[in-house]
Design a protein around this motif. Structure first.
Motif, PDB file in Angstrom:
ATOM      1  N   THR A 110     -12.113 -53.392  14.682  1.00  0.00           N
ATOM      2  CA  THR A 110     -11.053 -52.631  15.343  1.00  0.00           C
ATOM      3  C   THR A 110     -11.628 -51.591  16.296  1.00  0.00           C
ATOM      4  OG1 THR A 110      -9.590 -52.941  13.440  1.00  0.00           O
ATOM      5  CG2 THR A 110      -9.025 -51.188  14.963  1.00  0.00           C
ATOM      6  N   ARG A 111     -12.669 -50.871  15.848  1.00  0.00           N
ATOM      7  CA  ARG A 111     -13.282 -49.849  16.700  1.00  0.00           C
ATOM      8  C   ARG A 111     -13.916 -50.479  17.944  1.00  0.00           C
ATOM      9  NH1 ARG A 111     -13.831 -44.878  14.217  1.00  0.00           N
ATOM     10  NH2 ARG A 111     -13.324 -44.860  11.978  1.00  0.00           N
ATOM     11  N   TRP A 131      -2.897 -54.545  17.557  1.00  0.00           N
ATOM     12  CA  TRP A 131      -2.296 -54.428  16.234  1.00  0.00           C
ATOM     13  C   TRP A 131      -0.772 -54.349  16.270  1.00  0.00           C
ATOM     14  CZ3 TRP A 131      -3.932 -55.424  11.580  1.00  0.00           C
ATOM     15  CH2 TRP A 131      -5.301 -55.383  11.296  1.00  0.00           C
ATOM     16  N   ILE A 132      -0.165 -53.989  17.384  1.00  0.00           N
ATOM     17  CA  ILE A 132       1.287 -53.858  17.446  1.00  0.00           C
ATOM     18  C   ILE A 132       1.984 -55.180  17.150  1.00  0.00           C
ATOM     19  CG2 ILE A 132       1.525 -54.377  19.906  1.00  0.00           C
ATOM     20  CD1 ILE A 132       3.448 -51.688  17.920  1.00  0.00           C
ATOM     21  N   PRO A 148       3.221 -48.856  22.346  1.00  0.00           N
ATOM     22  CA  PRO A 148       3.889 -50.173  22.290  1.00  0.00           C
ATOM     23  C   PRO A 148       2.963 -51.353  22.565  1.00  0.00           C
ATOM     24  CG  PRO A 148       4.311 -49.144  24.403  1.00  0.00           C
ATOM     25  CD  PRO A 148       3.496 -48.166  23.624  1.00  0.00           C
ATOM     26  N   GLY A 149       1.632 -51.161  22.419  1.00  0.00           N
ATOM     27  CA  GLY A 149       0.706 -52.264  22.580  1.00  0.00           C
ATOM     28  C   GLY A 149      -0.081 -52.197  23.868  1.00  0.00           C
ATOM     29  N   ASN A 208     -13.416 -51.967  23.848  1.00  0.00           N
ATOM     30  CA  ASN A 208     -13.322 -53.019  24.865  1.00  0.00           C
ATOM     31  C   ASN A 208     -12.022 -52.979  25.643  1.00  0.00           C
ATOM     32  OD1 ASN A 208     -15.830 -54.023  24.087  1.00  0.00           O
ATOM     33  ND2 ASN A 208     -14.951 -55.519  22.659  1.00  0.00           N
ATOM     34  N   THR A 209     -11.004 -52.289  25.116  1.00  0.00           N
ATOM     35  CA  THR A 209      -9.679 -52.302  25.752  1.00  0.00           C
ATOM     36  C   THR A 209      -9.222 -50.882  26.071  1.00  0.00           C
ATOM     37  OG1 THR A 209      -8.698 -52.377  23.526  1.00  0.00           O
ATOM     38  CG2 THR A 209      -8.992 -54.474  24.664  1.00  0.00           C
ATOM     39  N   GLY A 210      -8.484 -50.274  25.158  1.00  0.00           N
ATOM     40  CA  GLY A 210      -7.947 -48.938  25.368  1.00  0.00           C
ATOM     41  C   GLY A 210      -7.130 -48.527  24.164  1.00  0.00           C
ATOM     42  N   PRO A 211      -6.618 -47.289  24.143  1.00  0.00           N
ATOM     43  CA  PRO A 211      -5.889 -46.786  22.970  1.00  0.00           C
ATOM     44  C   PRO A 211      -4.701 -47.649  22.567  1.00  0.00           C
ATOM     45  CG  PRO A 211      -6.364 -45.013  24.513  1.00  0.00           C
ATOM     46  CD  PRO A 211      -6.736 -46.279  25.209  1.00  0.00           C
TER      47      PRO A 211
END
Length: 634
Positions: free
Chosen positions: A310-311, A91-92, A325-326, A316-319
């Protein structure tokens, strides 16, 4: 999470390359014939007035819709590079592109109206024309022309490559879904090694070449260096020429795509000039908007809504995927300690991720997107071609809505893509093609719908290239040929010169891309930011500051251009401590104080312009009266 299981199962099937089918090819054929038809219509309209203002400025007849939908500065990066960033970093990227949404309000509102007014008062047809007349200096006009030719040449070469690869992507069975720049011009395969054996290469040498199978090389020199490490001097002398010849890669689909793309875009631009570029741009912008809306609806349906997408992407990725900063999972590993023979480098922990968008770069890119578009010569010409101030005012609202309707949906689509396809087996800029194929596979006529979405980058690149062709041709014909070589040229001579210059520029771009340049997106960013840092401050001074002088404008251009170029050279040559921010590519600048070079270029340009203007003699008052005083006063 359970409600997404069937979709994730379907997405898992995309681990094998999806079948593009004939939909994309049909859509591209429609694009091509529609563009040629529009070029023919523009040709009739152009002939209604004199050649120069008609061919290069559309007789200053752009309305609000035409100005808005042709000033979007969409290119291949909109549907390839930008979605790749969203899929990778999360989203960044909405903050990264946020400044682009306010381009109409700032760029059109501050520069657009005044530039259009000045171009009418001076009867300027090109950007160098405008600077030459505003400051009363032919030398300044020539300098502007040379800078424009420099920056737009970089941009043109990159866009021709993008157009060729989009054509290749759309070909059924090509097995390509992205602009993959990793294919090297030299590569030794098992097939080519067997062919070498049939040519008489000894089994001993062939065995030594086995480790090279599957590895690509950017240059013949790089390949030769590897051969020297594997073969004896006698073996190298005897077999080098044959090995290099068999290793040379000729991508036939890419070359066919380059030829078709080049012929199409040069042909319709030749027919209709500026209006052909504008009208085809408008047509393609409308198709892109509807394609993005269709894909947005399909993606949200597949992912179960934006919140669920989004959840799931977060899991699948991380915070970092939803916070600054992404997210970035690319770890470069520890760096070698600096020594006396290498550039100073900082050693990094391999477990520390890169920062895609720290606060300093976020602020930088807000400035970059706001001003790089409107500060480019192609955008300035569009503003000069508007009918009047009211048209520019209405186009501000239209373009703001259009940009919002393109970029925000693309962000949502790629967030859904990260939920549906946790890991792409290929390049990350495959996300839009894969989502188009996945979302429409069960629809009636799904192949054609997916084809329209896949063809969007082709339309974007075509519109960009046609605009640059017009600007480059006008620079060569109006600002160099007519001004310095043949001032008494007749309209017929100028028409022939314009046609020849477009063919020449297209031929050079094709020749450069037969062995295509690397760093496509990096070239585009360099050209956009470099040209804006060069022209933005002098353009603002020309519009609003009576005290601005010729020397001040030249100092501002040289200062801005040299600053951006210097920071890029520092980054490319690796003469500075390494930074773990921004995009990961070897063609990247040094971010002084973690700020983009564009910002430093604008600051230096402004400082040089103001100081030199104040230290030199004031401009002629009669010239200033013509530019700044009202019509009634004159």
């Amino acid at each position: 999470m359970s409600q997404l299981s069937p979709v994730l199962l379907a997405a898992a099937e995309t681990a094998t390359m999806p079948n593009v089918g004939y939909g994309a090819l049909i859509a591209l054929v429609v694009f091509i014939f529609a563009s040629l038809w529009i070029g023919a219509l523009a040709n009739r309209r152009t002939r209604e007035g004199s050649f120069m203002p008609g061919f290069f400025l559309g007789n200053r007849g752009l309305g609000a819709w035409a100005l808005a939908l042709t000033a979007t500065v969409q290119s291949g990066g909109t549907f390839m590079g930008f979605p790749s960033l969203v899929y990778t970093h999360g989203w960044i990227v909405a903050l990264w592109i946020g400044g682009y949404i306010v381009v109409p309000i700032t760029g059109f509102g501050i520069l657009g109206k005044r530039l259009a007014q000045l171009s009418r008062r001076t009867e300027a047809i090109t950007v160098p024309d405008l600077f030459r007349s505003r400051f009363g200096s032919p030398a300044l006009g020539l300098i502007v022309s040379l800078f424009i030719l420099l920056y737009l040449s970089f941009m043109m070469f990159a866009q021709f490559k993008a157009g060729a690869i989009v054509m290749k992507t759309a070909w059924p069975g090509s097995g390509v879904l992205s602009v993959n720049e990793d294919q090297k011009p030299f590569s030794l395969s098992e097939k080519s090694l067997n062919a070498l054996k049939e040519d008489g290469l000894s089994d001993t040498v062939a065995e030594k070449l086995t480790p090279l199978i599957g590895h690509g090389f950017s240059t013949e020199r790089e390949l030769t260096g590897q051969l020297k490490s594997l073969l004896t001097a006698d073996e190298l002398t005897e077999s080098k020429e044959r090995i290099v010849k068999r290793s040379k890669q000729w991508d036939r689909l890419y070359l066919y795509g380059l030829a078709i793309f080049s012929l199409t875009v040069v042909a319709y631009t030749l027919m209709g000039g500026f209006l052909a570029a504008v009208w085809t741009d408008m047509f393609q912008s409308v198709l892109m908007f509807f394609g993005v809306m269709v894909l947005l609806f399909a993606s949200l349906h597949q992912a179960g809504g934006l919140d669920n997408a989004t959840r799931t992407a977060l899991k699948n990725t991380g915070p970092g995927y939803v916070y600054g900063p992404g997210y970035d999972d690319k770890f470069e590993g520890p760096k070698a300690a600096p020594n006396a023979t290498t550039a100073p480098r900082m050693a990094y922990d391999a477990t520390v991720p890169r920062e895609f968008l720290p606060l300093s770069l976020a602020l930088s890119f807000f400035c970059v997107w706001v001003w790089s578009g409107v500060g480019s010569p192609a955008s300035l010409v569009r503003l000069m071609a508007s009918q009047n101030t009211e048209v520019i005012r209405r186009s501000i609202y239209l373009l703001s809505v259009y940009n919002l309707g393109i970029y925000l949906p693309l962000i949502v689509i790629c967030i859904c893509g990260r939920a549906l396809i946790p890991e792409l087996p290929g390049q990350t800029d495959e996300i839009i093609p894969r989502m188009a194929l996945l979302a429409t596979k069960d629809w009636p006529g799904g192949s054609l719908i997916a084809g329209m979405i896949l063809a969007a980058p082709f339309g974007a690149v075509m519109s960009t290239v046609s605009s640059y062709l017009v600007v480059l041709s006008s620079g060569l014909v109006r600002d160099i040929y007519q001004r310095f070589i043949r001032p008494q040229a007749t309209p017929g001579e100028l028409r022939k010169a314009a046609y020849l210059s477009m063919v020449f520029v297209g031929a050079v771009a094709v020749a450069v891309n037969i062995s295509p340049v690397a760093y496509l997106q990096a070239f585009i960013v360099f050209s956009a930011t470099g040209s804006a840092a060069t022209f933005l401050i002098p353009a603002v001074m020309a519009c609003y500051w009576r005290r601005a002088t010729v020397a001040g404008a030249i100092a501002g251009m040289v200062g801005g251009a040299s600053t951006v170029l210097s920071l890029y050279l520092l980054g490319i040559l690796e003469k500075t401590p390494e930074q773990r921010i921004g995009q990961l590519t070897s063609f990247r600048p040094y971010y002084l104080c973690d700020v983009d070079p564009f910002v430093w270029g604008v600051l230096v340009s402004g400082l040089c312009s103001v100081l030199v203007s104040l230290l030199t003699s004031p401009p002629d008052e009669s010239l200033l009266s013509k530019m700044f005083d009202s019509e009634s006063a004159r």
